[in-house]
Scaffold this motif. Structure first.
Motif, PDB file in Angstrom:
ATOM      1  N   LEU A  97       0.825  -1.206   0.000  1.00 40.49           N
ATOM      2  CA  LEU A  97       0.000   0.000   0.000  1.00 40.49           C
ATOM      3  C   LEU A  97       0.863   1.262   0.000  1.00 40.49           C
ATOM      4  N   SER A  98       2.024   1.201   0.655  1.00 40.90           N
ATOM      5  CA  SER A  98       2.905   2.374   0.617  1.00 40.90           C
ATOM      6  C   SER A  98       3.464   2.578  -0.794  1.00 40.90           C
ATOM      7  N   LYS A  99       3.715   1.468  -1.518  1.00 39.64           N
ATOM      8  CA  LYS A  99       4.164   1.593  -2.911  1.00 39.64           C
ATOM      9  C   LYS A  99       3.071   2.236  -3.763  1.00 39.64           C
ATOM     10  N   VAL A 100       1.826   1.824  -3.555  1.00 40.98           N
ATOM     11  CA  VAL A 100       0.707   2.425  -4.291  1.00 40.98           C
ATOM     12  C   VAL A 100       0.620   3.915  -3.961  1.00 40.98           C
ATOM     13  N   HIS A 101       0.782   4.257  -2.690  1.00 36.26           N
ATOM     14  CA  HIS A 101       0.739   5.666  -2.289  1.00 36.26           C
ATOM     15  C   HIS A 101       1.851   6.464  -2.965  1.00 36.26           C
ATOM     16  N   ARG A 102       3.067   5.881  -3.010  1.00 36.95           N
ATOM     17  CA  ARG A 102       4.191   6.574  -3.667  1.00 36.95           C
ATOM     18  C   ARG A 102       3.915   6.771  -5.158  1.00 36.95           C
ATOM     19  N   ILE A 103       3.299   5.774  -5.785  1.00 37.16           N
ATOM     20  CA  ILE A 103       2.959   5.913  -7.205  1.00 37.16           C
ATOM     21  C   ILE A 103       1.983   7.068  -7.393  1.00 37.16           C
ATOM     22  N   LEU A 104       0.952   7.104  -6.565  1.00 37.33           N
ATOM     23  CA  LEU A 104      -0.098   8.127  -6.713  1.00 37.33           C
ATOM     24  C   LEU A 104       0.378   9.529  -6.351  1.00 37.33           C
ATOM     25  N   SER A 105       1.348   9.622  -5.446  1.00 36.68           N
ATOM     26  CA  SER A 105       1.785  10.948  -5.005  1.00 36.68           C
ATOM     27  C   SER A 105       3.126  11.368  -5.592  1.00 36.68           C
ATOM     28  N   SER A 106       3.651  10.582  -6.517  1.00 37.93           N
ATOM     29  CA  SER A 106       4.983  10.875  -7.059  1.00 37.93           C
ATOM     30  C   SER A 106       4.956  12.041  -8.039  1.00 37.93           C
ATOM     31  N   GLU A 107       6.081  12.694  -8.080  1.00 34.27           N
ATOM     32  CA  GLU A 107       6.317  13.747  -9.068  1.00 34.27           C
ATOM     33  C   GLU A 107       7.703  13.512  -9.630  1.00 34.27           C
ATOM     34  N   VAL A 108       7.848  13.634 -10.897  1.00 34.67           N
ATOM     35  CA  VAL A 108       9.138  13.432 -11.525  1.00 34.67           C
ATOM     36  C   VAL A 108       9.984  14.678 -11.291  1.00 34.67           C
ATOM     37  N   ALA A 109      11.165  14.478 -10.702  1.00 32.81           N
ATOM     38  CA  ALA A 109      12.024  15.613 -10.351  1.00 32.81           C
ATOM     39  C   ALA A 109      12.823  16.117 -11.549  1.00 32.81           C
ATOM     40  N   ASP A 110      13.066  15.270 -12.521  1.00 29.55           N
ATOM     41  CA  ASP A 110      13.871  15.642 -13.671  1.00 29.55           C
ATOM     42  C   ASP A 110      13.052  16.493 -14.639  1.00 29.55           C
ATOM     43  N   PRO A 111      13.435  17.751 -14.888  1.00 24.96           N
ATOM     44  CA  PRO A 111      12.652  18.612 -15.780  1.00 24.96           C
ATOM     45  C   PRO A 111      12.621  18.102 -17.221  1.00 24.96           C
ATOM     46  N   ASN A 112      13.591  17.268 -17.611  1.00 26.70           N
ATOM     47  CA  ASN A 112      13.602  16.730 -18.963  1.00 26.70           C
ATOM     48  C   ASN A 112      12.592  15.602 -19.137  1.00 26.70           C
ATOM     49  N   GLU A 113      12.149  15.011 -18.027  1.00 27.39           N
ATOM     50  CA  GLU A 113      11.153  13.942 -18.064  1.00 27.39           C
ATOM     51  C   GLU A 113       9.766  14.577 -18.070  1.00 27.39           C
ATOM     52  N   SER A 114       8.832  13.944 -18.755  1.00 28.81           N
ATOM     53  CA  SER A 114       7.467  14.471 -18.736  1.00 28.81           C
ATOM     54  C   SER A 114       6.764  13.946 -17.497  1.00 28.81           C
ATOM     55  N   ASN A 115       6.058  14.818 -16.813  1.00 25.31           N
ATOM     56  CA  ASN A 115       5.330  14.416 -15.616  1.00 25.31           C
ATOM     57  C   ASN A 115       4.126  13.578 -15.994  1.00 25.31           C
ATOM     58  N   MET A 116       3.862  12.575 -15.190  1.00 24.12           N
ATOM     59  CA  MET A 116       2.676  11.756 -15.424  1.00 24.12           C
ATOM     60  C   MET A 116       1.465  12.511 -14.909  1.00 24.12           C
ATOM     61  N   ASN A 117       0.395  12.470 -15.669  1.00 17.96           N
ATOM     62  CA  ASN A 117      -0.824  13.093 -15.164  1.00 17.96           C
ATOM     63  C   ASN A 117      -1.487  12.142 -14.173  1.00 17.96           C
ATOM     64  N   ASN A 118      -2.513  12.639 -13.481  1.00 15.15           N
ATOM     65  CA  ASN A 118      -3.161  11.850 -12.437  1.00 15.15           C
ATOM     66  C   ASN A 118      -3.764  10.560 -12.977  1.00 15.15           C
ATOM     67  N   GLU A 119      -4.314  10.602 -14.170  1.00 17.48           N
ATOM     68  CA  GLU A 119      -4.910   9.399 -14.756  1.00 17.48           C
ATOM     69  C   GLU A 119      -3.841   8.330 -15.008  1.00 17.48           C
ATOM     70  N   MET A 120      -2.678   8.751 -15.478  1.00 14.73           N
ATOM     71  CA  MET A 120      -1.585   7.799 -15.711  1.00 14.73           C
ATOM     72  C   MET A 120      -1.113   7.184 -14.391  1.00 14.73           C
ATOM     73  N   LYS A 121      -1.033   8.008 -13.341  1.00 12.08           N
ATOM     74  CA  LYS A 121      -0.629   7.510 -12.027  1.00 12.08           C
ATOM     75  C   LYS A 121      -1.642   6.503 -11.509  1.00 12.08           C
ATOM     76  N   ARG A 122      -2.941   6.826 -11.638  1.00  7.97           N
ATOM     77  CA  ARG A 122      -3.984   5.907 -11.192  1.00  7.97           C
ATOM     78  C   ARG A 122      -3.891   4.575 -11.933  1.00  7.97           C
ATOM     79  N   GLN A 123      -3.690   4.642 -13.239  1.00  9.45           N
ATOM     80  CA  GLN A 123      -3.600   3.409 -14.024  1.00  9.45           C
ATOM     81  C   GLN A 123      -2.381   2.586 -13.620  1.00  9.45           C
ATOM     82  N   LEU A 124      -1.259   3.244 -13.356  1.00  9.52           N
ATOM     83  CA  LEU A 124      -0.063   2.540 -12.906  1.00  9.52           C
ATOM     84  C   LEU A 124      -0.308   1.868 -11.553  1.00  9.52           C
TER      85      LEU A 124
END
Length: 162
Positions: A97-124
């Motif tokens: 459950l903590s892994k699921v929480h980290r997936i849902l609340s994660s933000e990509v720190a690298d500006p060159n990477e595209s941030n996942m939107n909330n729908e993508m996080k939910r699906q992951l």
């Protein structure tokens, strides 16, 4: 000084102890003794030590307080479902459950990477849980039970505990 006297195995009490259990600290001689979980000491954590110091009849002031959840609806489900409370004591459930929480609340720190939107996080997160649920490649019975109970309570909030 004479030779060091070897300590006997804390499980079988027959052979010399060669190893020390990382969980409870008991010394043991072999893999067979290591796997004999019934004879291992229960590790005493700081909560148990505090309760022993307070006394058998008294509890710490915050022991009856339920955890702070995201909504009153979730708090109600938690307090009215002892099965969910019990499942949340398992380390495997807390870990996943903590892994699921980290997936849902994660933000990509690298500006060159595209941030996942909330729908993508939910699906992951759903995909991750599906690998742990019945038929998944990493099936985990406790996670399956937690998901089934949680979904039934969320879909039928008026359902009794029976």
């Amino acid at each position: 000084m004479g030779p060091k006297i070897a300590e006997k195995c804390g499980i079988c009490h027959d052979n010399d102890a060669k190893y020390k259990c990382p969980k409870c600290g008991i010394k043991y001689c072999s893999l067979t003794c290591y796997k004999d979980e019934a004879r291992h000491k229960d590790p005493v954590d700081s909560t148990d030590q505090k309760e022993e110091q307070i006394g058998k009849n008294e509890k710490p002031a915050n022991s009856a307080k339920p955890p702070q959840l995201a909504s009153p609806e979730y708090s109600k489900i938690y307090t009215e479902t002892p099965e969910i409370q019990e499942l949340l004591k398992y380390n495997t459930v807390k870990f996943h459950l903590s892994k699921v929480h980290r997936i849902l609340s994660s933000e990509v720190a690298d500006p060159n990477e595209s941030n996942m939107n909330n729908e993508m996080k939910r699906q992951l997160a759903v995909d991750y849980l599906n690998t742990l649920r019945y038929g998944g490649i990493h099936y985990n019975e406790a996670i399956e039970e937690f998901c089934q109970l949680s979904l039934s309570k969320l879909n039928n909030p008026d359902q009794s505990n029976a």
